[in-house]
Each structure stands twice: as structure tokens, then as C-alpha cells.
Design a protein around this motif. Structure first.
Motif, PDB file in Angstrom:
ATOM      1  N   ASN A  29      92.136 148.337  55.396  1.00 47.53           N
ATOM      2  CA  ASN A  29      93.028 148.392  54.236  1.00 47.53           C
ATOM      3  C   ASN A  29      92.991 147.080  53.454  1.00 47.53           C
ATOM      4  OD1 ASN A  29      94.731 151.024  54.238  1.00 47.53           O
ATOM      5  ND2 ASN A  29      94.549 150.395  56.380  1.00 47.53           N
ATOM      6  N   GLN A  30      91.847 146.747  52.938  1.00 48.16           N
ATOM      7  CA  GLN A  30      91.672 145.520  52.165  1.00 48.16           C
ATOM      8  C   GLN A  30      91.796 145.743  50.660  1.00 48.16           C
ATOM      9  OE1 GLN A  30      91.187 142.238  53.565  1.00 48.16           O
ATOM     10  NE2 GLN A  30      92.081 143.524  55.169  1.00 48.16           N
ATOM     11  N   TYR A  31      91.684 147.006  50.224  1.00 52.97           N
ATOM     12  CA  TYR A  31      91.716 147.315  48.793  1.00 52.97           C
ATOM     13  C   TYR A  31      92.732 148.413  48.510  1.00 52.97           C
ATOM     14  CZ  TYR A  31      87.427 144.682  48.997  1.00 52.97           C
ATOM     15  OH  TYR A  31      86.519 143.695  49.227  1.00 52.97           O
ATOM     16  N   CYS A  32      93.361 148.322  47.366  1.00 53.84           N
ATOM     17  CA  CYS A  32      94.382 149.274  46.955  1.00 53.84           C
ATOM     18  C   CYS A  32      93.747 150.628  46.625  1.00 53.84           C
ATOM     19  CB  CYS A  32      95.131 148.733  45.738  1.00 53.84           C
ATOM     20  SG  CYS A  32      96.438 149.846  45.151  1.00 53.84           S
ATOM     21  N   GLY A  33      94.342 151.698  47.143  1.00 58.76           N
ATOM     22  CA  GLY A  33      93.866 153.045  46.862  1.00 58.76           C
ATOM     23  C   GLY A  33      94.260 153.539  45.487  1.00 58.76           C
ATOM     24  N   LYS A  34      95.174 152.833  44.802  1.00 59.92           N
ATOM     25  CA  LYS A  34      95.597 153.237  43.460  1.00 59.92           C
ATOM     26  C   LYS A  34      94.802 152.530  42.367  1.00 59.92           C
ATOM     27  CE  LYS A  34     100.345 154.624  44.363  1.00 59.92           C
ATOM     28  NZ  LYS A  34     101.756 154.392  44.037  1.00 59.92           N
ATOM     29  N   CYS A  35      94.576 151.205  42.550  1.00 57.63           N
ATOM     30  CA  CYS A  35      93.943 150.446  41.462  1.00 57.63           C
ATOM     31  C   CYS A  35      92.699 149.674  41.889  1.00 57.63           C
ATOM     32  CB  CYS A  35      94.955 149.509  40.814  1.00 57.63           C
ATOM     33  SG  CYS A  35      95.385 148.104  41.866  1.00 57.63           S
ATOM     34  N   SER A  36      92.381 149.692  43.162  1.00 56.01           N
ATOM     35  CA  SER A  36      91.181 149.049  43.729  1.00 56.01           C
ATOM     36  C   SER A  36      91.252 147.525  43.839  1.00 56.01           C
ATOM     37  CB  SER A  36      89.923 149.434  42.948  1.00 56.01           C
ATOM     38  OG  SER A  36      89.742 150.820  42.942  1.00 56.01           O
ATOM     39  N   LYS A  37      92.384 146.916  43.534  1.00 59.54           N
ATOM     40  CA  LYS A  37      92.512 145.463  43.678  1.00 59.54           C
ATOM     41  C   LYS A  37      92.638 145.087  45.147  1.00 59.54           C
ATOM     42  CE  LYS A  37      94.820 144.778  39.238  1.00 59.54           C
ATOM     43  NZ  LYS A  37      96.113 144.455  38.626  1.00 59.54           N
ATOM     44  N   ASN A  38      92.432 143.806  45.435  1.00 57.83           N
ATOM     45  CA  ASN A  38      92.603 143.312  46.804  1.00 57.83           C
ATOM     46  C   ASN A  38      94.064 143.406  47.222  1.00 57.83           C
ATOM     47  OD1 ASN A  38      89.934 142.586  47.272  1.00 57.83           O
ATOM     48  ND2 ASN A  38      90.217 140.535  46.430  1.00 57.83           N
ATOM     49  N   LEU A  39      94.272 143.820  48.461  1.00 54.40           N
ATOM     50  CA  LEU A  39      95.614 143.854  49.041  1.00 54.40           C
ATOM     51  C   LEU A  39      95.898 142.529  49.730  1.00 54.40           C
ATOM     52  CD1 LEU A  39      95.580 147.410  50.677  1.00 54.40           C
ATOM     53  CD2 LEU A  39      96.806 146.726  48.609  1.00 54.40           C
ATOM     54  N   GLN A  40      97.160 142.185  49.791  1.00 51.41           N
ATOM     55  CA  GLN A  40      97.616 140.968  50.471  1.00 51.41           C
ATOM     56  C   GLN A  40      98.641 141.364  51.523  1.00 51.41           C
ATOM     57  OE1 GLN A  40      96.179 138.048  49.616  1.00 51.41           O
ATOM     58  NE2 GLN A  40      95.004 139.234  48.123  1.00 51.41           N
ATOM     59  N   GLU A  41      98.753 140.564  52.573  1.00 55.66           N
ATOM     60  CA  GLU A  41      99.768 140.831  53.579  1.00 55.66           C
ATOM     61  C   GLU A  41     101.152 140.622  52.989  1.00 55.66           C
ATOM     62  OE1 GLU A  41      99.200 139.376  57.681  1.00 55.66           O
ATOM     63  OE2 GLU A  41      97.313 138.544  56.903  1.00 55.66           O
ATOM     64  N   ASP A  42     102.072 141.529  53.273  1.00 59.91           N
ATOM     65  CA  ASP A  42     103.455 141.386  52.848  1.00 59.91           C
ATOM     66  C   ASP A  42     104.135 140.383  53.775  1.00 59.91           C
ATOM     67  OD1 ASP A  42     105.616 142.764  51.059  1.00 59.91           O
ATOM     68  OD2 ASP A  42     106.524 142.554  53.049  1.00 59.91           O
ATOM     69  N   GLU A  43     104.985 139.525  53.223  1.00 65.11           N
ATOM     70  CA  GLU A  43     105.646 138.494  54.020  1.00 65.11           C
ATOM     71  C   GLU A  43     106.835 139.028  54.809  1.00 65.11           C
ATOM     72  OE1 GLU A  43     105.654 137.996  50.425  1.00 65.11           O
ATOM     73  OE2 GLU A  43     103.590 137.263  50.577  1.00 65.11           O
ATOM     74  N   LYS A  44     107.416 140.151  54.396  1.00 64.84           N
ATOM     75  CA  LYS A  44     108.656 140.636  54.993  1.00 64.84           C
ATOM     76  C   LYS A  44     108.461 141.697  56.074  1.00 64.84           C
ATOM     77  CE  LYS A  44     111.046 139.843  50.686  1.00 64.84           C
ATOM     78  NZ  LYS A  44     111.522 140.477  49.477  1.00 64.84           N
ATOM     79  N   GLU A  45     107.419 142.480  55.963  1.00 61.75           N
ATOM     80  CA  GLU A  45     107.219 143.571  56.913  1.00 61.75           C
ATOM     81  C   GLU A  45     105.730 143.811  57.147  1.00 61.75           C
ATOM     82  OE1 GLU A  45     108.774 147.245  55.307  1.00 61.75           O
ATOM     83  OE2 GLU A  45     108.324 146.601  53.293  1.00 61.75           O
TER      84      GLU A  45
END
Length: 191
Positions: A29-45
Motif C-alpha cells: 500500500n505505497q500508492y493511493c488507489g484514488k489518485c495514485s499519489k504516494n501514501l504516507q504513514e498516519d501519525e495517529k493510527e
């Protein structure tokens, strides 16, 4: 991971399986399935987030596993996909829009040709092959003749609780627990 099943302490296996599932989820899960941009780890969850607002959580695939019984007999099957020699309960993935109980009915019918009733939930188990939640059920035989599903089931039959083939250990598998619980209740005269 599967090779460690039953060979290391249950607590270690649980920790390792959770770690493997998280690493695999993160890797895939490194890329967004909606817009194809790079995903980042969420800080809260535990989630991956995208600048477009999309959040991706670890995926768990819900499955049912069901022990079908007829008096002192239990329905056991050997999978066509796994050559372990073990016989086990019938199992399958829950499909979109389907309840767990509907899945039990469908999977038993598809894999064995049998109709069941009196479906009751017993317990669940996290199963890391790859990321499943096994929902364990018990159901009573209602009607039909066993016809194993080609390509899915090599062999299926009803076995007396005191004359079963090799089955999964209750220490490591919800299938083994379902079988052991039922056999114990029958032997104690509770059923």
C-alpha cells in the motif's frame, strides 16, 4: 510463516504473524488507489494516508469455517489445494453483501452438496495466510448426498468422532478446536 505453525510457542506465532501481516500491508500500500499519489504513514493510527484525504487501513478478509455434524459423525474434507494429508472443516470467504450465516449455507452446498441448518457461531481466529479472520461455526446436517466440489475438495465424508483421519491440532487451528469441542461434548453425553 506456515512452517512455524505448531513449532513455536503460540504467543510467538501470534506476534510473528501479526508482524508479517503488517509488513505485507505496508509493502503493498505505497500508492493511493484514488489518485495514485504516494501514501504516507498516519501519525495517529495504523493507516496510510494520502494528500487527497484517502485513508487505507490494513485489510482483513473474513472467512467462515464450519463443522457439519450428524449425530456422532463430523463432516471432514481434504482440500485439493493443500497436500498436507489433513482433513478439516469446510471453509470459504464471505462475499460482498453476504452474512456469515449465508456464507456457511453457500460454502457447504458448493463444496459438499449438502444442506445444513441450525447454524451457530462458536469462536473466531486470526489466520495470517495471508490476512484472514476465521469465523468458526457449527451446523447440523439437514439433507443431501456428499458430492465434493471439483478443484476445491479432493475427498469428503462423515467420520465417527472416535475414528477420524488426521485433523488439525486444536492448539493451532480453530478447525481443530471445533472438532475437539464437539467430540468432547458427544463423549460426555452432552449432545
Amino acid at each position: 510463516m506456515y512452517a512455524l505453525l505448531g513449532r513455536v510457542a503460540d504467543s510467538l506465532f501470534t506476534a510473528l504473524s501479526r508482524a508479517v501481516q503488517i509488513v505485507e500491508w505496508y509493502r503493498s500500500n505505497q500508492y493511493c488507489g484514488k489518485c495514485s499519489k504516494n501514501l504516507q504513514e498516519d501519525e495517529k493510527e495504523r493507516a496510510m494516508k494520502c494528500s487527497c484525504g484517502n485513508l487505507v487501513y490494513p485489510r482483513i478478509s473474513p472467512c467462515v469455517i464450519v463443522l457439519v455434524t450428524k449425530g456422532r459423525e463430523v463432516l471432514l474434507a481434504r482440500s485439493a489445494r493443500f497436500r498436507s494429508g489433513f482433513f478439516s472443516c469446510l471453509a470459504g470467504f464471505i462475499e460482498v453483501g453476504e452474512s456469515a450465516e449465508e456464507t456457511v449455507l453457500r460454502e457447504v452446498k458448493e463444496e459438499s452438496g449438502l444442506v445444513v441448518h441450525n447454524i451457530r457461531y462458536i469462536k473466531s481466529q486470526s489466520w495470517p495466510f495471508p490476512s484472514q479472520l476465521m469465523l468458526g461455526f457449527h451446523a447440523d446436517y439437514k439433507s443431501g448426498e456428499i458430492v465434493p466440489e471439483p478443484g476445491e475438495i479432493d475427498e469428503a465424508a462423515f467420520y465417527d468422532i472416535d475414528d477420524m483421519p488426521a485433523v488439525p491440532s486444536p492448539r493451532i487451528s480453530v478447525a481443530g478446536e471445533l472438532i475437539e469441542i464437539y467430540a468432547d461434548q458427544v463423549r460426555k453425553g452432552l449432545i
